[in-house]
Design a protein around this motif. Structure first.
Motif, mmCIF file in Angstrom:
data_model
loop_
_atom_site.group_PDB
_atom_site.id
_atom_site.type_symbol
_atom_site.label_atom_id
_atom_site.label_comp_id
_atom_site.label_asym_id
_atom_site.label_seq_id
_atom_site.Cartn_x
_atom_site.Cartn_y
_atom_site.Cartn_z
ATOM 1 N N HIS A 1 0.665 -0.961 0.267
ATOM 2 C CA HIS A 1 -0.028 0.103 0.203
ATOM 3 C C HIS A 1 0.908 1.391 -0.567
ATOM 4 O O HIS A 1 0.798 2.114 -0.598
ATOM 5 C CB HIS A 1 -1.075 -0.250 1.366
ATOM 6 N N PHE A 2 2.129 1.308 0.785
ATOM 7 C CA PHE A 2 2.681 2.425 0.736
ATOM 8 C C PHE A 2 3.882 2.355 -0.552
ATOM 9 O O PHE A 2 4.472 3.224 -0.896
ATOM 10 C CB PHE A 2 3.858 2.347 1.887
ATOM 11 N N LEU A 3 4.696 0.840 -0.941
ATOM 12 C CA LEU A 3 5.834 0.827 -1.046
ATOM 13 C C LEU A 3 5.303 0.846 -2.557
ATOM 14 O O LEU A 3 6.100 1.175 -3.427
ATOM 15 C CB LEU A 3 6.353 -0.671 -1.035
ATOM 16 N N VAL A 4 4.382 0.311 -3.459
ATOM 17 C CA VAL A 4 4.079 0.121 -4.378
ATOM 18 C C VAL A 4 2.599 1.059 -4.610
ATOM 19 O O VAL A 4 2.854 2.430 -6.068
ATOM 20 C CB VAL A 4 3.371 -1.032 -4.962
ATOM 21 N N GLY A 5 1.677 1.270 -3.956
ATOM 22 C CA GLY A 5 0.542 2.210 -4.351
ATOM 23 C C GLY A 5 0.456 3.002 -3.689
ATOM 24 O O GLY A 5 -0.249 4.295 -3.601
ATOM 25 N N ALA A 6 0.811 3.717 -3.085
ATOM 26 C CA ALA A 6 1.010 5.390 -2.436
ATOM 27 C C ALA A 6 0.081 5.747 -1.870
ATOM 28 O O ALA A 6 -0.787 6.866 -2.049
ATOM 29 C CB ALA A 6 1.311 6.546 -4.232
ATOM 30 N N GLN A 7 -0.042 4.621 -0.889
ATOM 31 C CA GLN A 7 -0.836 4.871 -0.012
ATOM 32 C C GLN A 7 -2.318 4.970 -0.764
ATOM 33 O O GLN A 7 -3.744 5.029 -0.811
ATOM 34 C CB GLN A 7 -1.350 6.007 1.255
ATOM 35 N N GLY A 8 -2.346 3.541 -0.578
ATOM 36 C CA GLY A 8 -3.974 3.200 -2.346
ATOM 37 C C GLY A 8 -4.097 2.322 -1.817
ATOM 38 O O GLY A 8 -2.957 1.486 -2.266
ATOM 39 N N ALA A 9 -5.071 1.854 -2.973
ATOM 40 C CA ALA A 9 -6.513 0.425 -3.355
ATOM 41 C C ALA A 9 -5.077 -0.462 -4.285
ATOM 42 O O ALA A 9 -4.552 0.608 -4.992
ATOM 43 C CB ALA A 9 -7.206 0.163 -3.149
ATOM 44 N N LEU A 10 -4.874 -1.701 -4.246
ATOM 45 C CA LEU A 10 -4.640 -2.271 -5.230
ATOM 46 C C LEU A 10 -5.420 -3.508 -5.834
ATOM 47 O O LEU A 10 -5.734 -3.915 -4.518
ATOM 48 C CB LEU A 10 -3.065 -2.996 -4.305
ATOM 49 N N PRO A 11 -5.340 -3.601 -6.634
ATOM 50 C CA PRO A 11 -6.271 -5.679 -6.980
ATOM 51 C C PRO A 11 -5.773 -7.206 -6.633
ATOM 52 O O PRO A 11 -5.075 -7.922 -7.336
ATOM 53 C CB PRO A 11 -5.940 -5.294 -9.050
ATOM 54 N N VAL A 12 -5.688 -6.570 -5.306
ATOM 55 C CA VAL A 12 -5.052 -8.014 -5.011
ATOM 56 C C VAL A 12 -6.237 -8.414 -3.681
ATOM 57 O O VAL A 12 -6.730 -7.570 -3.453
ATOM 58 C CB VAL A 12 -3.156 -7.831 -3.586
ATOM 59 N N ASP A 13 -5.840 -9.129 -2.632
ATOM 60 C CA ASP A 13 -6.417 -9.623 -2.149
ATOM 61 C C ASP A 13 -5.717 -9.779 -0.511
ATOM 62 O O ASP A 13 -3.998 -9.081 -0.522
ATOM 63 C CB ASP A 13 -6.331 -11.111 -1.698
ATOM 64 N N SER A 14 -5.801 -10.168 0.028
ATOM 65 C CA SER A 14 -4.934 -9.208 2.095
ATOM 66 C C SER A 14 -3.768 -10.124 2.242
ATOM 67 O O SER A 14 -3.175 -9.117 3.255
ATOM 68 C CB SER A 14 -6.130 -9.762 2.701
ATOM 69 N N VAL A 15 -3.784 -10.716 1.404
ATOM 70 C CA VAL A 15 -2.184 -11.697 0.987
ATOM 71 C C VAL A 15 -1.195 -11.292 0.354
ATOM 72 O O VAL A 15 0.057 -11.319 -0.379
ATOM 73 C CB VAL A 15 -1.841 -13.058 1.866
ATOM 74 N N GLY A 16 -1.780 -10.245 -0.723
ATOM 75 C CA GLY A 16 -0.766 -10.167 -2.056
ATOM 76 C C GLY A 16 -1.679 -10.588 -3.144
ATOM 77 O O GLY A 16 -0.843 -9.942 -3.840
ATOM 78 N N ASN A 17 -1.364 -11.720 -3.231
ATOM 79 C CA ASN A 17 -1.894 -12.461 -4.007
ATOM 80 C C ASN A 17 -2.559 -11.581 -5.017
ATOM 81 O O ASN A 17 -3.819 -10.843 -4.942
ATOM 82 C CB ASN A 17 -3.157 -13.279 -3.994
ATOM 83 N N PRO A 18 -2.708 -11.531 -6.446
ATOM 84 C CA PRO A 18 -2.665 -10.560 -7.457
ATOM 85 C C PRO A 18 -4.572 -11.107 -8.045
ATOM 86 O O PRO A 18 -4.306 -12.227 -7.900
ATOM 87 C CB PRO A 18 -2.178 -10.658 -8.940
ATOM 88 N N TRP A 19 -4.961 -10.536 -8.278
ATOM 89 C CA TRP A 19 -6.710 -10.413 -8.625
ATOM 90 C C TRP A 19 -6.243 -11.100 -10.075
ATOM 91 O O TRP A 19 -5.794 -11.138 -10.987
ATOM 92 C CB TRP A 19 -7.456 -9.456 -8.880
ATOM 93 N N SER A 20 -7.564 -12.618 -10.005
ATOM 94 C CA SER A 20 -7.650 -13.436 -11.187
ATOM 95 C C SER A 20 -9.090 -13.729 -12.096
ATOM 96 O O SER A 20 -9.586 -13.913 -11.321
ATOM 97 C CB SER A 20 -7.026 -14.576 -10.897
ATOM 98 N N GLY A 21 -9.095 -13.283 -13.357
ATOM 99 C CA GLY A 21 -9.657 -13.009 -13.748
ATOM 100 C C GLY A 21 -10.553 -15.084 -14.289
ATOM 101 O O GLY A 21 -11.807 -15.705 -14.623
ATOM 102 N N SER A 22 -9.727 -15.327 -13.719
ATOM 103 C CA SER A 22 -9.907 -17.283 -13.469
ATOM 104 C C SER A 22 -10.736 -17.313 -12.564
ATOM 105 O O SER A 22 -11.539 -18.284 -12.573
ATOM 106 C CB SER A 22 -9.107 -18.017 -13.032
ATOM 107 N N TYR A 23 -11.136 -16.155 -11.323
ATOM 108 C CA TYR A 23 -12.398 -16.502 -10.410
ATOM 109 C C TYR A 23 -13.819 -16.267 -10.942
ATOM 110 O O TYR A 23 -14.498 -16.868 -10.611
ATOM 111 C CB TYR A 23 -11.475 -14.650 -9.407
ATOM 112 N N VAL A 24 -13.882 -15.980 -11.914
ATOM 113 C CA VAL A 24 -14.509 -15.445 -12.966
ATOM 114 C C VAL A 24 -15.930 -16.995 -13.525
ATOM 115 O O VAL A 24 -14.950 -17.239 -14.166
ATOM 116 C CB VAL A 24 -15.091 -14.710 -14.469
#
Length: 316
Positions: A118-141
């Motif tokens: 949130h601080f290192l990559v996102g400049a104190q903003g949200a990211l398209p990941v889950d709570s442990v940092g796994n990227p969101w995946s289109g395979s969920y759909v």
């Protein structure tokens, strides 16, 4: 075709920064059962829908999917609000939320609380990941093309998302977190009811199964206030031209509370959007004076050009 109204679907209540709460909320945004999945799943199901005779079901999917876009916006903005502040000031009189106040290391919270990205990559903003940092995946759909199966999957998705949000609510007393999560708990129940009603019209008898989890959330004060408004039984079409036929499905007794009826409306009123202040300690300070001057000059030139007569005459 989509239109955007510059209003937030629900108020973001102010409170102290809380990076750990922000990270918990990341699961509700980019997790397997989060709002990014509901948005994409329902919209793809509506885009791929077949058979004009089933238009009310297509419109139902499209309306809820459109609302989920605003839920992604709400959660992302809430996460940015919860991470916006370093160091934490803990509400002490005379101590403002100023980066590096009293000699503190501006981004020290990144090493001890929440998600360092949130601080290192996102400049104190949200990211398209889950709570442990796994990227969101289109395979969920999930988009099987079978209406009953898709509606069952959607109901499972809303129920699981609602379960997780009830757990997130219990993780923090932060008012910013709880206001957003409480709203989403109620709206998830509204969508549970919508998909359950659609399945009822296709032959399913729910009996006493709903809601899932088996609580209306009324013991949460913020949820109770929304339930008083009947928000769990109200769904929105987001249809600008009023051509949605979802209302043909969303009527009659609520599947989770037959004493109340389902209702539909075009869209919620929403609340004004506020753009967050820049964060110099993130080296993302916003527009510098030169850019502001250029922006102003460009705007003035465009306004002047708009006031000039058309030298070439009207087009044929």
């Amino acid at each position: 075709m989509f239109f955007h109204v510059q209003r937030m679907i629900n108020e973001i209540v102010p409170d102290e920064p809380d990076p750990a709460a922000a990270n918990a909320l990341q699961e509700g945004l980019g997790g397997q059962f989060g709002e990014m999945r509901t948005m994409m799943q329902y919209l793809f199901q509506s885009f791929n829908f077949r058979d004009p005779k089933g238009k009310p079901y297509r419109d139902l999917l499209h309306g809820i999917g459109t609302e989920e876009i605003s839920h992604v916006e709400l959660i992302a903005t809430t996460i940015a609000t919860l991470t916006d502040g370093s160091p934490r000031y803990n509400g002490k009189a005379g101590e403002l939320d100023v980066p590096g106040a009293k000699g503190a290391t501006p981004l020290s919270a990144a090493l001890s609380e929440g998600n360092i990205h949130h601080f290192l990559v996102g400049a104190q903003g949200a990211l398209p990941v889950d709570s442990v940092g796994n990227p969101w995946s289109g395979s969920y759909v999930s988009n099987s093309g079978n209406l009953v199966l898709d509606l069952l999957n959607n109901l499972m998705l809303e129920s699981t998302g609602r379960l997780q949000k009830c757990r997130i609510y219990e993780m923090s007393s932060n008012k910013t977190l709880r206001a957003t999560v409480a709203y989403l708990i109620v709206r998830d129940q509204a969508h549970e009811n919508a998909y359950a009603k659609a399945l009822e019209t296709l032959g399913v008898d729910w009996g006493r199964l709903l809601p899932i989890p088996k609580t209306r959330g009324e013991r949460f004060p913020e949820v109770a206030a929304l339930l008083e408004q009947g928000l769990e039984n109200r769904n929105y079409t987001f249809s600008l031209d009023h051509l949605s036929e979802a209302g043909r499905i969303l009527r009659g007794p609520s599947p989770s509370n037959p004493e109340h009826a389902l209702t539909t409306a075009q869209a919620p009123e929403g609340v004004p959007i506020e753009i967050a202040a820049p964060r110099p300690e993130e080296f993302s300070p916003g527009l510098d004076p030169e850019l502001l001057e250029l922006l102003q000059a460009t705007a003035e030139a465009e306004l002047a050009a708009a006031d000039e007569p058309d030298r070439f005459g009207a087009l044929a």
